[in-house]
Design a protein around this motif. Structure first.
Motif, PDB file in Angstrom:
ATOM      1  N   TRP A  36       0.674  -1.280  -0.074  1.00  0.00           N
ATOM      2  CA  TRP A  36      -0.066  -0.181  -0.136  1.00  0.00           C
ATOM      3  C   TRP A  36       0.796   1.270   0.050  1.00  0.00           C
ATOM      4  O   TRP A  36       0.670   2.282  -0.710  1.00  0.00           O
ATOM      5  CB  TRP A  36      -1.047   0.000   1.240  1.00  0.00           C
ATOM      6  N   ARG A  39       2.234   1.567  -3.498  1.00  0.00           N
ATOM      7  CA  ARG A  39       1.137   2.061  -4.654  1.00  0.00           C
ATOM      8  C   ARG A  39       0.928   3.691  -4.385  1.00  0.00           C
ATOM      9  O   ARG A  39       0.338   4.329  -5.094  1.00  0.00           O
ATOM     10  CB  ARG A  39       0.196   1.320  -4.521  1.00  0.00           C
ATOM     11  N   LEU A  40       0.675   3.850  -3.044  1.00  0.00           N
ATOM     12  CA  LEU A  40       0.216   5.206  -2.626  1.00  0.00           C
ATOM     13  C   LEU A  40       1.133   5.822  -1.664  1.00  0.00           C
ATOM     14  O   LEU A  40       0.967   6.415  -0.299  1.00  0.00           O
ATOM     15  CB  LEU A  40      -1.123   4.944  -1.872  1.00  0.00           C
ATOM     16  N   HIS A  43       0.408   8.732   0.583  1.00  0.00           N
ATOM     17  CA  HIS A  43      -0.619   8.516   2.024  1.00  0.00           C
ATOM     18  C   HIS A  43       0.308   7.541   2.711  1.00  0.00           C
ATOM     19  O   HIS A  43      -0.010   6.922   3.873  1.00  0.00           O
ATOM     20  CB  HIS A  43      -1.737   7.804   1.609  1.00  0.00           C
ATOM     21  N   LEU A  78      -9.261   4.748   2.664  1.00  0.00           N
ATOM     22  CA  LEU A  78      -8.218   4.093   2.393  1.00  0.00           C
ATOM     23  C   LEU A  78      -8.199   3.104   3.549  1.00  0.00           C
ATOM     24  O   LEU A  78      -8.006   1.898   3.268  1.00  0.00           O
ATOM     25  CB  LEU A  78      -7.075   4.749   2.591  1.00  0.00           C
ATOM     26  N   ALA A  92      -4.131  -2.932  -3.148  1.00  0.00           N
ATOM     27  CA  ALA A  92      -3.448  -1.493  -3.291  1.00  0.00           C
ATOM     28  C   ALA A  92      -3.539  -0.956  -4.686  1.00  0.00           C
ATOM     29  O   ALA A  92      -3.661   0.326  -4.854  1.00  0.00           O
ATOM     30  CB  ALA A  92      -1.914  -1.532  -2.683  1.00  0.00           C
ATOM     31  N   TYR A  93      -3.205  -1.867  -5.709  1.00  0.00           N
ATOM     32  CA  TYR A  93      -3.184  -1.551  -7.233  1.00  0.00           C
ATOM     33  C   TYR A  93      -4.548  -1.105  -7.432  1.00  0.00           C
ATOM     34  O   TYR A  93      -4.702  -0.013  -8.117  1.00  0.00           O
ATOM     35  CB  TYR A  93      -2.866  -2.930  -8.136  1.00  0.00           C
ATOM     36  N   THR A  95      -6.946   0.219  -5.473  1.00  0.00           N
ATOM     37  CA  THR A  95      -7.586   1.320  -5.007  1.00  0.00           C
ATOM     38  C   THR A  95      -6.876   2.692  -5.423  1.00  0.00           C
ATOM     39  O   THR A  95      -7.227   3.633  -5.601  1.00  0.00           O
ATOM     40  CB  THR A  95      -7.091   1.338  -3.240  1.00  0.00           C
ATOM     41  N   ALA A  96      -5.233   2.153  -5.724  1.00  0.00           N
ATOM     42  CA  ALA A  96      -4.486   3.389  -6.362  1.00  0.00           C
ATOM     43  C   ALA A  96      -5.105   3.942  -7.608  1.00  0.00           C
ATOM     44  O   ALA A  96      -5.176   5.016  -8.105  1.00  0.00           O
ATOM     45  CB  ALA A  96      -3.111   2.983  -6.377  1.00  0.00           C
ATOM     46  N   ALA A 100      -6.451   7.516  -8.894  1.00  0.00           N
ATOM     47  CA  ALA A 100      -5.976   8.121  -9.874  1.00  0.00           C
ATOM     48  C   ALA A 100      -6.756   8.595 -11.157  1.00  0.00           C
ATOM     49  O   ALA A 100      -6.341   9.283 -11.702  1.00  0.00           O
ATOM     50  CB  ALA A 100      -4.493   7.224 -10.469  1.00  0.00           C
TER      51      ALA A 100
END
Length: 291
Positions: A36, A39-40, A43, A78, A92-93, A95-96, A100
């Motif tokens: 996570w 990818r982010l 955050h 998140l 994570a992929y 959600t990102a 985006a």
């Protein structure tokens, strides 16, 4: 509220078993923080503050002040996504990618939260249906909306509606809601859950969890393994639904790798996945799962 089913016998039984085990909380899933934060990265500081494993209660605590700003709503989102995906490697992929895809993600999530707290789950669902975040489906959108309603709220709750609950309803009632942002379906689902929660004198979230846990059919990161050790043999539909859900998760995970594979490999994977689903459906005599 119209056309409400009485509490199905299967839900009564699931509730009886759950209370007999002293009403255990839903197990908190473990997750992979490094995926996570990678990818982010913007955050990362917030993600590092979240517990591992992460429980419903831990996520709910992130929503206490989520209405203060767009950024606060985004952080709460998140937390809900981390809890919802658990050990899924592609969470994570996905959600990102959702964040985006829109410049308005924080704003719309904040507005959805405010709408839900003021007017209830169906109103929040309708807001997100009209302000769609690309890549955010009903299952994970309702995971966010669920936490937007606080225990003190007097509005209609926002129970989670995913593939497992949907199939449970299809199996134990004469109705199967759609997972394609049908506002009327989610309203009816909320009405059902509220009706059953009144009958069982349990929160709406407990009713949803009991359907989810009994609908899985096999132990998972979100269910208590003690339940499955004492349950009678599972029926083929429940087992098949769990396998089909796992295959759908595999498809989602593969989606995260498509940049690194050839079109021929992707075609072979999809062909094999379709063949496996046909085998599962044929052997269980259950209807195909399309969501």
């Amino acid at each position: 509220m119209t056309d409400l089913h009485p509490v199905p016998p299967e839900l009564l039984l699931a509730h009886e078993r759950w209370t007999a085990r002293d009403r255990p909380a839903q197990p908190a899933p473990h997750w992979f923080p490094h995926r996570w934060t990678a990818r982010l990265p913007e955050h990362a500081d917030f993600i590092d503050t979240l517990p591992n494993p992460i429980s419903r209660e831990a996520v709910a605590s992130q929503f206490v002040d989520a209405g203060d700003s767009d950024e606060a709503a985004l952080r709460a989102f998140l937390a809900a996504m981390i809890w919802g995906h658990g050990r899924n490697g592609y969470g994570a992929y996905r959600t990102a990618a959702v964040l985006a895809a829109s410049d308005h993600a924080g704003e719309w999530l904040s507005e959805a939260l405010q709408t839900t707290r003021a007017a209830g789950g169906p109103a929040g669902f309708e807001y997100l249906a009209k302000h769609r975040l690309k890549g955010l489906g009903v299952a994970f959108a309702t995971k966010y909306l669920y936490f937007c309603v606080t225990p003190e709220s007097k509005v209609t709750p926002a129970p989670i509606l995913d593939r497992i609950v949907r199939h449970w309803l299809a199996t134990h009632t004469d109705w199967q809601p759609r997972l394609d942002w049908r506002i009327a379906d989610y309203q009816r689902y909320c009405d059902l859950v509220v009706h059953w929660s009144d009958q069982l004198t349990e929160p709406a979230g407990t009713v949803e969890y009991l359907m989810f846990a009994s609908g899985l059919g096999t132990a998972s990161q979100w269910t208590d393994s003690r339940e499955h050790a004492t349950r009678p043999p599972l029926n083929s539909n429940a087992d098949a639904n769990a396998v089909l859900a796992a295959l759908d998760e595999a498809a989602d995970a593969f989606e995260a790798l498509t940049e690194d594979v050839t079109p021929e490999d992707a075609e072979d994977f999809e062909r094999g996945l379709r063949a496996l689903k046909r085998i599962v459906v044929a052997r269980s005599h259950c209807g195909p799962q399309t969501n």
